[in-house]
Write an enzyme that holds these catalytic residues in place. Structure first.
Site, mmCIF file in Angstrom:
data_model
loop_
_atom_site.group_PDB
_atom_site.id
_atom_site.type_symbol
_atom_site.label_atom_id
_atom_site.label_comp_id
_atom_site.label_asym_id
_atom_site.label_seq_id
_atom_site.Cartn_x
_atom_site.Cartn_y
_atom_site.Cartn_z
ATOM 1 C CB ILE A 250 -21.026 11.552 10.099
ATOM 2 C CG1 ILE A 250 -21.925 10.392 10.743
ATOM 3 C CG2 ILE A 250 -21.417 12.993 10.810
ATOM 4 C CD1 ILE A 250 -21.860 10.132 11.988
ATOM 5 C CE1 TYR B 259 -31.514 11.301 23.315
ATOM 6 C CE2 TYR B 259 -33.496 10.693 24.893
ATOM 7 C CZ TYR B 259 -32.825 11.212 23.559
ATOM 8 O OH TYR B 259 -33.798 11.004 22.586
ATOM 9 C CE LYS C 231 -32.877 14.657 22.689
ATOM 10 N NZ LYS C 231 -32.353 15.251 21.188
HETATM 11 C C1 AKB Z 1 -34.936 6.722 23.578
HETATM 12 O O1 AKB Z 1 -35.643 5.725 23.761
HETATM 13 O O2 AKB Z 1 -33.792 7.144 23.978
HETATM 14 C C2 AKB Z 1 -35.536 7.717 22.736
HETATM 15 C C3 AKB Z 1 -36.534 8.877 23.004
HETATM 16 C C4 AKB Z 1 -37.899 8.400 23.844
HETATM 17 O O3 AKB Z 1 -36.086 10.009 23.006
HETATM 18 N N1 AKB Z 1 -36.411 6.829 21.754
#
Ligand code: AKB
Length: 320
Positions: A35, A143, A147
């Site tokens: 990017i 996060y 996922k």
């Molecule tokens: C994080 O700590 O966000 C990454 C993971 C474990 O996905 N390294």
């Protein structure tokens, strides 16, 4: 895999995975997608083609796939866990919107897709010891939510449209090449930098905080081997637990002290990272990956520590 596009090729995993793939396949067939503001440099720029690919723009993905007749996409674009908490909307836009764009291009143009998941896809209510392959996934970080959504969406595209999607759940990744940015497991990289520079390490997580970790060469091999695995053996796709070592700050600092006797660590806790780490597994059961595609790590904590210290000393011109 014949022609490969890496989206996020200048990031922590991408910069090493691109070079590794270029060492295994004709380097002209491995395209580094980047990017604006994160353009490839040095060997990464010179060893093969690169193309502007912002994952939030499906036209840019399609253009790169057409231009280089891509058949396999490594989708590595993501915000890591701690930084994603600060920018949840952007984390969703890249992690889920970007994956959707990638899968749609893959569906139309018949590409296989690798998208990493993470130990962050698990949460408080997941069994923390030897976390099974198929278990509760109710993360409370954005996060983790991206996922889990990514795992489900990738499986949906495989079943509904026949897109060859595959994935592994990465532990914290440790490397001396490119630093991570904004993860919960970053301390396990930063501690090595402090040790070789002779600095006291300020650990953001408290003693007893166990998480799975992996040395980058094993992680790169996992990403390549899962995409090369015999599909008829795969009962799972998105996403496989993989593991090689689990430790807490006390164990890794004691290991470093075996090789750097005057290394010092103090605790200066980061409440956000501590809360995230406490919700993640202490150790994963990776027996499905071992059974379905012969996954096997090569590095344990001792081998990784020796290699990290040797290579970081070389990097900073410090006598061995
Ligand atoms: C994080 O700590 O966000 C990454 C993971 C474990 O996905 N390294």
């Amino acid at each position: 895999m014949k022609n490969i596009l890496i989206i996020g090729a200048t990031g922590q995993i991408g910069s090493e995975l691109t070079m590794k793939l270029r060492s295994l396949y004709p380097s002209g067939n491995v395209v580094a997608g980047y990017i604006k503001g994160a353009e490839p440099k040095g060997d990464l720029l010179e060893s093969g083609p690169s193309h502007l690919v912002d994952i939030t723009d499906p036209a840019q993905i399609a253009e790169a796939v057409d231009k280089y007749q891509v058949d396999t996409i490594y989708n590595l674009a993501a915000l890591l866990s701690a930084v994603a908490e600060a920018r949840p909307q952007l984390a969703w836009k890249i992690g889920v919107g970007g994956l959707y764009n990638t899968l749609e291009v893959a569906r139309e143009k018949n590409c296989a897709v690798f998208t990493p998941s993470s130990i962050g896809s698990f949460g408080e209510s997941t069994p923390h010891e030897k976390t099974p392959q198929d278990t509760v996934q109710r993360p409370e970080t954005i996060y983790g939510v991206t996922k889990v959504t990514g795992e489900l969406l990738s499986d949906y595209y495989a079943k509904r449209f026949g897109v060859d999607t595959r994935s592994v759940r990465f532990p914290g990744l440790i490397s001396y090449v490119a630093p991570p940015g904004g993860g919960t497991t970053d301390y396990a990289v930063d501690i090595f930098y402090a040790a070789v520079k002779g600095e006291t390490f300020k650990c953001p997580l408290k003693p007893g905080t166990f998480m799975d970790m992996m040395y980058m060469p094993d992680a790169l091999r996992a990403a390549i081997e899962i995409m090369e695995a015999d599909p008829s053996r795969l009962r799972h796709r998105n996403s496989f637990n993989i593991a090689s070592m689990s430790f807490d700050p006390e164990i890794i600092s004691a290991k470093i002290r075996e090789y750097v006797p005057d290394f010092k660590m103090v605790y200066e806790l980061d409440p956000l990272r501590q809360k995230i780490a406490d919700s993640w597994p202490d150790s994963l059961d990776d027996s499905c990956a071992r059974y379905e595609w012969d996954w096997k790590p090569e590095y344990n904590l001792d081998a990784m520590t020796r290699d990290m210290l040797t290579n970081l000393r070389k990097k900073f011109g410090i006598a061995q």
